[in-house]
Design an enzyme around this catalytic site. Structure first.
Site: not given
Ligand code: IDP
Ligand code: MG
Length: 151
Positions: A11, A51, A114, A117, A128
């Site tokens: 990310k 998302y 974080n 993904h 995805e």
């Protein structure tokens, strides 16, 4: 044994912090095979698709802002049980709860930052991968050391 593909993304925070190589190193060392990779600055539309399951949740707007804030690195990794194995390597969503030795456990502190993904099921992985990659961007090849990795 089921050979499968999973979607893994560093990310924007991971890229900004210079952790792309670290994430790739962990996946390579594990024995996973990189079959697609590109940089991408995710726009609002792609973020909303990716998302979609989180729409309406309190953190949704922040999540969309975060994921569209700067470029990311999208990858497909292949291996035995690649989806579950990669989730194990990534660790819990909240880095404070993620075990040491996992990517989030070792390298992050906040759920909202974080670093990575990873697809949470084979069905999500397929969705995805289709969302982020054209077939022509995904490579089929053998690793010379595959016989030394697989039982
Ligand atoms: P996952 O990334 O471990 O699959 P999900 O529950 O699918 O976790 O959430 C997707 C992403 O949304 C998380 O990785 C994180 O970036 C963000 N997120 C989830 N819950 C929260 C929260 O409570 N606060 C802020 N961000 C969150
Ligand atoms: Mg998820």
């Amino acid at each position: 044994m089921s050979r499968e593909q999973t979607f893994l993304m560093v990310k924007p925070d991971g890229l900004q912090r210079g952790l792309v190589g670290e994430v790739i190193r962990r996946m390579e060392n594990k024995g996973m095979k990189l079959v697609a990779m590109k940089m991408i600055h995710i726009d609002k539309d792609l973020a909303a698709h990716h998302y979609g399951e989180h729409k309406g949740k309190p953190f949704y707007d922040g999540l969309i802002k975060y994921i569209t804030s700067a470029p990311a690195v999208a990858m497909i990794w292949e291996g035995d049980d690649a989806v579950a194995m990669t989730r194990t390597m990534i660790g819990a969503t909240d880095p404070r709860k993620a075990e040491s030795g996992t990517i989030r456990g070792d390298l992050a502190m906040f759920t909202g930052k974080n670093i990575v993904h990873g697809s949470d099921s084979p069905e999500s992985a397929k969705r995805e991968i289709d969302l982020f990659f054209d077939d022509s961007e995904i490579y089929t090849y053998s690793l010379a050391h595959e016989n030394w990795l697989y039982d």
